[in-house]
Enzyme design. Sequence first.
Site, PDB file in Angstrom:
ATOM      1  N   SER A 171      -9.849   2.231   3.056  1.00  0.00           N
ATOM      2  CA  SER A 171      -8.955   2.944   2.176  1.00  0.00           C
ATOM      3  C   SER A 171      -7.976   2.052   1.404  1.00  0.00           C
ATOM      4  O   SER A 171      -7.384   2.519   0.438  1.00  0.00           O
ATOM      5  CB  SER A 171      -8.137   3.941   3.005  1.00  0.00           C
ATOM      6  OG  SER A 171      -7.286   3.260   3.913  1.00  0.00           O
ATOM      7  N   SER A 223     -10.121  -0.240   7.187  1.00  0.00           N
ATOM      8  CA  SER A 223      -9.564  -0.151   5.836  1.00  0.00           C
ATOM      9  C   SER A 223      -8.902  -1.407   5.288  1.00  0.00           C
ATOM     10  O   SER A 223      -8.523  -1.437   4.125  1.00  0.00           O
ATOM     11  CB  SER A 223      -8.559   0.991   5.761  1.00  0.00           C
ATOM     12  OG  SER A 223      -9.263   2.198   5.635  1.00  0.00           O
ATOM     13  N   LYS A 273       0.863  -1.190   0.000  1.00  0.00           N
ATOM     14  CA  LYS A 273       0.000   0.000   0.000  1.00  0.00           C
ATOM     15  C   LYS A 273       0.899   1.239   0.000  1.00  0.00           C
ATOM     16  O   LYS A 273       1.931   1.248   0.684  1.00  0.00           O
ATOM     17  CB  LYS A 273      -0.893  -0.040   1.243  1.00  0.00           C
ATOM     18  CG  LYS A 273      -1.901   1.104   1.344  1.00  0.00           C
ATOM     19  CD  LYS A 273      -2.830   0.945   2.561  1.00  0.00           C
ATOM     20  CE  LYS A 273      -3.848   2.075   2.673  1.00  0.00           C
ATOM     21  NZ  LYS A 273      -4.756   1.923   3.833  1.00  0.00           N
TER      22      LYS A 273
HETATM   23  N1  GLN Z   1     -13.234   4.487   6.579  1.00  0.00           N
HETATM   24  C1  GLN Z   1     -12.611   4.903   7.786  1.00  0.00           C
HETATM   25  C2  GLN Z   1     -12.176   6.332   7.679  1.00  0.00           C
HETATM   26  O1  GLN Z   1     -12.473   6.943   6.728  1.00  0.00           O
HETATM   27  C3  GLN Z   1     -11.454   4.007   8.112  1.00  0.00           C
HETATM   28  C4  GLN Z   1     -10.241   4.307   7.321  1.00  0.00           C
HETATM   29  C5  GLN Z   1      -9.088   3.440   7.691  1.00  0.00           C
HETATM   30  O2  GLN Z   1      -9.252   2.403   8.319  1.00  0.00           O
HETATM   31  N2  GLN Z   1      -7.909   3.886   7.310  1.00  0.00           N
HETATM   32  O3  GLN Z   1     -11.559   6.884   8.513  1.00  0.00           O
END
Ligand code: GLN
Length: 487
Positions: free
Chosen positions: A151, A175, A76
């Site tokens: 994400s 995410s 990532k």
């Molecule tokens: N969707 C969540 C957010 O927007 C989690 C994102 C994540 O786990 N990096 O913060």
Amino acid sequence: MFNKSIREILDDLAKGEYSSREITKSLLERIKALDPDLNSFITLTEENALASAEAADKARSGGEIGSLCGVPIAHKDIFCTQGVRTSCGSKMLDNFISPYDAHLVQSMAKAGVVSLGKTNMDEFAMGSSNETSFYGPVKNPWDTERVPGGSSGGSAAAVAARLVPGATATDTGGSIRQPASLCGVTGLKPTYGRVSRYGMIAFASSLDQAGPIARTAEDCALLLEAMAGFDSNDSTCIDRDVPQYSASLDNDISGLRIGLPKQYFNGDTNSEVGKLVDQALTALEQAGAKLIEVDLPHVELAIPTYYVVAPAECSTNLSRFDGVRYGHRCENPADLEDLYSRSRGEGFGDEVKRRILVGTYVLSAGFYDAYYRQAQKIRRLIQQDFVSAFDQVDLIASPSALSTAFKMGEKSGDPVEMYQEDLYTIPANLAGLPAMSVPCGLMNNLPVGMQFVGRHFEEGLMLNTAHQYQKRTNWHELSPEKFGGQG
Ligand code: GLN
């Protein structure tokens, strides 16, 4: 070759069926041919990949080798990679070439992986749909009009489309698990402190955790063994032995107590998703597990709590991007104030700015007690709910996401609706617990995932349970037809 799991690739490499260079080359070709449709990669590191594949082949021909010698993967783009752009999905870091490797990148290189490149992601890991990336949205390989989740949508989509057998990812509020669920792959968020955060660009430091996305629980076990371990550069990293997760996958799960939180099985979920999760639970019951209702009385407050704590931490972490030391700098600043405000104004996207504003607000002198302190108290109550539930059960199960992949643009105009996506995943981050998502069915040809949450440091039991489930079902073997699968 592209449809092989990490376990199979390791066996094939050991038998000499093909070399690491051959599989690396063929996956790079596949990425170049198919990824324009998906946008799951931000950067391909072809030359580095071929060089490390050759080094892996050489190592394999004599002497001691790492546990993942020659296995192609992707990182990532939140992990610093020396000499390679590390953008975090943001214009702010579009020009940032990291001078060092993240601890996770280093440990995996030591295990012998071959990194093919950096995967796309929501900007600074903020999002649930991968639509906030500066490099454009990632598409879901099951239906390219839909989102892959976020994400870590690039990592999940790349594994689902069989562009790589495994990828690294991070999970602050879901995410790893939500995109794994929406893309039909397996993803694991380890216990907070299990994997070093050194060199992983910080979003919310008390919640961030790195972990693997792969096709199977077995492959996640192999990847986690290479990622986990103590690192003195991360003061929250725990000095504790890393079990050989892959050695306990075949343990018998009869007598295992699986908790079903009554707050999660209350009809909120799309009923088709609920049905598929019920079927999966029945399969586990047939394998000897017992299903027991548990109560998590404060879990309903998880989303509002998270959306105070995470923005607060992000507003602090992102203050380092000021146009001075590295990252985007505006043209011809009039003075220092102008340099800060225009560099940040131009470098960050809307969602990131929204979080910084919310975070600054909840930490401000007048509102700290009303929001931030309250949120920390509720966070503790949620942790205690899990501690009490784990007196009665060994694992907790639920759907991973509310529904299947949604259409691009469907939720991007309504942040609060987007935030609901992480209903099932956020509590594990607030409590620091390990959790994973496993494919458990298809609904209108779109994947559905089941989540397990375990006690702190019980990744082994979760992986064991997920593997036993995957031995009895084949959902994890399906892949989107458009990318050569049989889904
Ligand atoms: N969707 C969540 C957010 O927007 C989690 C994102 C994540 O786990 N990096 O913060």
